[in-house]
Design an enzyme around this catalytic site. Structure first.
Site, mmCIF file in Angstrom:
data_model
loop_
_atom_site.group_PDB
_atom_site.id
_atom_site.type_symbol
_atom_site.label_atom_id
_atom_site.label_comp_id
_atom_site.label_asym_id
_atom_site.label_seq_id
_atom_site.Cartn_x
_atom_site.Cartn_y
_atom_site.Cartn_z
ATOM 1 N N ARG A 63 43.680 56.205 63.071
ATOM 2 C CA ARG A 63 44.120 55.398 63.949
ATOM 3 C C ARG A 63 42.733 54.187 65.449
ATOM 4 N NH1 ARG A 63 48.877 55.295 68.471
ATOM 5 N NH2 ARG A 63 50.045 53.530 67.722
ATOM 6 N N HIS A 67 42.822 51.189 65.156
ATOM 7 C CA HIS A 67 42.331 49.844 66.560
ATOM 8 C C HIS A 67 41.046 49.310 66.942
ATOM 9 C CE1 HIS A 67 46.875 51.173 67.714
ATOM 10 N NE2 HIS A 67 46.720 51.118 67.124
ATOM 11 N N ASN A 95 48.055 50.468 73.169
ATOM 12 C CA ASN A 95 46.698 51.539 72.579
ATOM 13 C C ASN A 95 47.366 52.754 73.240
ATOM 14 O OD1 ASN A 95 45.349 50.094 71.544
ATOM 15 N ND2 ASN A 95 43.916 49.100 72.505
ATOM 16 N N HIS A 197 49.226 56.232 56.885
ATOM 17 C CA HIS A 197 50.423 56.382 57.929
ATOM 18 C C HIS A 197 50.362 57.925 56.855
ATOM 19 C CE1 HIS A 197 52.033 52.219 59.495
ATOM 20 N NE2 HIS A 197 50.570 52.945 60.128
#
Length: 329
Positions: A63, A67, A95, A197
């Site tokens: 992740r 990001h 975040n 995911h």
């Protein structure tokens, strides 16, 4: 002898430069071969140790990479800490849920690389994050792939740059496609990357609308499997502790696999942005294919990760190599 056409001279000079001068933006899998030849093993050893301490290392690192790349490109700007006069990316509301284990993985790997005299201050934090991401995917059962290297670290990190740059759990297919297309990523790339995911986790407030207040006529999202919806309500009661997090894959949460797509077929996508990949006729065929063909999914995922790793790469005067990943040079 006649005079040369000045335009022709300019064109010849430009062509010669393009031929002789390598483009600095060209990433290479062997970028550190002569600088820090053992960098991949050094990073892998640190990531493996961290993985053995906590599985959260896997989703946290993946992740973090995503990001980072979606805001100003893959330049490790998400790792920078805020200062008194600058609120950095990592402190943007989108975040704040980034798990500390991802940051810790990169910091420890950077320290291990810099502990080798030959490698000290030669390997960017951005490249270490890219390598660590590949390593956690492999450690959790996902495909291995060659990581392109040669990124520099970004020269800035600002919370305001995150606004509107990250996909939200409520997104529909048009919104997802539009955001990914802005980075040169196709719908197939988007669907493949969404499958990360399969090892993710989420706080209850990110999907509570689907189980309590979806619409006036349907408090529970009708695209959710009813049994799964009930389980979610039990794990995430109203007014639940905001720190409570649940697995995004209810069946194989610690294995990077294609079960994510099988879950979508069963109405077990946690976010609206997950389930829409199956409910929208445009992406449903891809979901169905990858639900039954693990090898095809893995190849598509490798392609998508490689393309993601090329987004907004900093080279030349647009970046440098940080000695401390959390502090701008």
């Amino acid at each position: 002898m006649g005079r040369l056409n000045p335009i022709l001279v300019w064109w010849l000079c430009l062509s010669l430069c393009l031929f002789l001068c390598p483009t600095s933006a060209q990433l290479k899998t062997n970028f550190y071969a002569n600088v820090c030849p053992n960098v991949e093993n050094i990073v892998k050893n640190v990531v493996t140790q961290k993985f053995q301490q906590t599985f959260v290392t896997v989703p946290a690192t993946i992740r973090l990479f995503f990001h980072d790349c979606f805001v100003q490109g893959c330049d490790a700007s998400v790792l920078v800490a805020s200062t008194g006069n600058n609120k950095a990316e990592k402190d943007h509301p989108d975040n704040l849920s980034l798990a500390g284990d991802g940051f810790d993985t990169v910091i420890k790997a950077k320290a291990a690389v810099d502990a080798v005299p030959q490698c000290k201050n030669k390997v960017s934090c951005a490249d270490i994050l890219a390598l660590a991401t590949r390593d956690v995917i492999v450690l959790s059962g996902g495909p291995s792939y060659a990581v392109e290297l040669g990124r520099l670290d970004g020269l800035s990190s600002s919370s305001k740059n995150v606004d509107g740059k990250l996909p939200q759990p409520t997104f529909n297919l048009n919104q997802l496609n539009s955001m990914f297309a802005a980075h040169g990523l196709s719908q197939a790339d988007m669907v493949a990357l969404s499958a990360a995911h399969t090892v993710g986790f989420s706080h209850c407030n990110r999907f509570s609308n689907r189980i309590y207040s979806f619409s006036p006529g349907n408090p529970v999202d009708p695209s959710l499997d009813k049994t799964y919806a009930t389980q979610l309500q039990q794990m995430c009661p109203k007014n639940v502790d905001p720190d409570i997090a649940i697995n995004m894959d209810p069946n194989t949460p610690r294995t990077f696999d294609n079960v994510y797509f099988k879950n979508l077929e069963l109405g077990q996508g946690l976010f609206t942005s997950d389930q829409v990949l199956f409910t929208d006729a445009r992406s449903q065929p891809t979901v169905k294919t990858w639900a039954k063909d693990k090898a095809a999914f893995q190849q598509a995922f490798i392609t998508a990760m490689t393309k993601l790793g090329r987004v907004g790469v900093k080279t030349g005067n647009n970046g440098n190599i940080r000695s401390d990943c959390s502090v701008l040079n």
